[in-house]
Design an enzyme around this catalytic site. Structure first.
Site, short mmCIF file in Angstrom:
data_model
loop_
_atom_site.label_atom_id
_atom_site.label_comp_id
_atom_site.label_asym_id
_atom_site.label_seq_id
_atom_site.Cartn_x
_atom_site.Cartn_y
_atom_site.Cartn_z
N LYS A 68 34.55 22.53 34.56
CA LYS A 68 34.31 23.71 33.71
C LYS A 68 35.16 24.89 34.19
O LYS A 68 35.73 25.62 33.40
CB LYS A 68 32.81 24.04 33.76
CG LYS A 68 32.42 25.46 33.60
CD LYS A 68 32.04 25.77 32.19
CE LYS A 68 31.63 27.19 31.92
NZ LYS A 68 31.63 28.10 32.99
N GLY A 122 24.59 21.17 35.42
CA GLY A 122 26.00 21.05 35.83
C GLY A 122 26.10 20.92 37.35
O GLY A 122 26.83 20.08 37.87
N HIS A 123 25.36 21.78 38.06
CA HIS A 123 25.36 21.70 39.53
C HIS A 123 24.74 20.38 39.99
O HIS A 123 25.22 19.75 40.94
CB HIS A 123 24.54 22.84 40.14
CG HIS A 123 25.04 24.20 39.82
ND1 HIS A 123 24.39 25.05 38.96
CD2 HIS A 123 26.13 24.87 40.26
CE1 HIS A 123 25.05 26.18 38.88
NE2 HIS A 123 26.12 26.11 39.66
#
Ligand code: PAF
Length: 282
Positions: free
Chosen positions: A151, A36-37
């Protein structure tokens, strides 16, 4: 990749890049990096000449009894991943560097209303901690753009509002949530789940998808819909904190005419608090 620990040394790089007319992106993180990062970093690489990633577990956004001390810290692995992703600079300040006036006694930034709903109810002070640290990081790096994941949808809107209302010349870029193959949104806190909880965890995203489907098929009694889904989640072993249909632009209660919606959920599985959301248009 440069690794810097002080604002002074960080700024010497930023000044050089600015003098050369380069466009700078900031990706703030608390480390323990996952795909995600890395999606944020990849997008930053596409949009800017220079990418700065900050790794800082921010004490001000953790409440009493939350996981500040046990939050996973994996700096060596993070450094490796950021080097592979061709990041220009990793900024890893100590707490005293960013909070010279003390974590709870210094100056802070508060974004009222938006910070007090949803996650703000069960985590009082959390978004004040986020808004404060992000303002500090914005001031340290002075980026042209900053990237945040969808998110943490409420966090994204808090940061957008803060940036606009403080007249900061920074464009906030939202990047879609990265999910496991079974739909579970990537999060550092997924590591806390037992095998059994990990098996159940994707039900959260399935619940959001079900709500969206019902709304797209014409359901407009949002209250009844989310109560049913909360009760299904409870039967499956979750302890829902909230599941709500809100306006996607400001998290206010929608009317039946609202076109852009977001469904947000927070629920505990054992000790682990998971959040997720889905946004869509009617
Ligand atoms: O989303 C996070 O990881 C954090 O809340 C942030 C934005 C890095 C601020 O500490």
């Amino acid at each position: 990749m440069y690794t810097e620990h002080t604002i002074l040394s960080l700024r010497s790089h930023i000044q050089q890049w600015r003098r050369a007319g380069e466009y700078i992106a900031l990706v703030p993180t608390m480390g323990n990096l996952h795909a995600g990062h890395l999606a944020l970093v990849e997008q930053a690489r596409k949009l800017a000449d220079r990418v700065v990633v900050t790794v800082f577990v921010n004490p001000a956004q953790f409440g009493a009894g939350e996981d500040f001390l046990s939050y996973p810290r994996t700096l060596e692995q993070d450094t490796h991943l950021l080097m592979q992703s061709e990041v220009d600079l990793m900024f890893v300040p100590e707490v005293e560097e960013l909070y010279p006036g003390g974590v709870n006694s210094g100056t802070y930034v508060d974004v009222p209303d938006l910070s007090e709903t949803l996650c703000g109810v069960s985590r009082p002070g959390h978004f004040r901690g986020v808004a404060t640290v992000v303002t500090k990081l914005f001031n340290c790096v002075q980026p042209d753009i900053a990237l945040f994941g969808e998110k943490d949808y409420q966090q994204l809107l808090v940061i957008r509002k803060m940036t606009a209302e403080l007249c900061l010349p920074i464009e906030i870029i939202a990047v879609p949530t990265v999910r496991e193959a079974d739909g579970l949104a990537l999060s550092s806190r997924n590591a806390y789940l037992t095998d059994e909880q990990r098996r159940l965890a994707p039900l959260l995203y399935q619940a959001l998808q079900l709500c969206r489907k019902q709304i797209l098929s014409g359901e407009r009694n949002y209250g009844a819909l989310v109560s049913q889904v909360a009760s299904d989640l409870r039967s499956a072993g979750f302890e829902p904190d909230y599941i709500e249909v809100r306006r996607a632009d400001n998290l206010a209660e929608p009317t039946i005419d609202t076109q852009k919606l977001v469904i947000l959920v927070a629920a505990r599985l054992g000790q682990t608090r998971l959040i997720d959301n889905i946004n869509f248009s009617l």
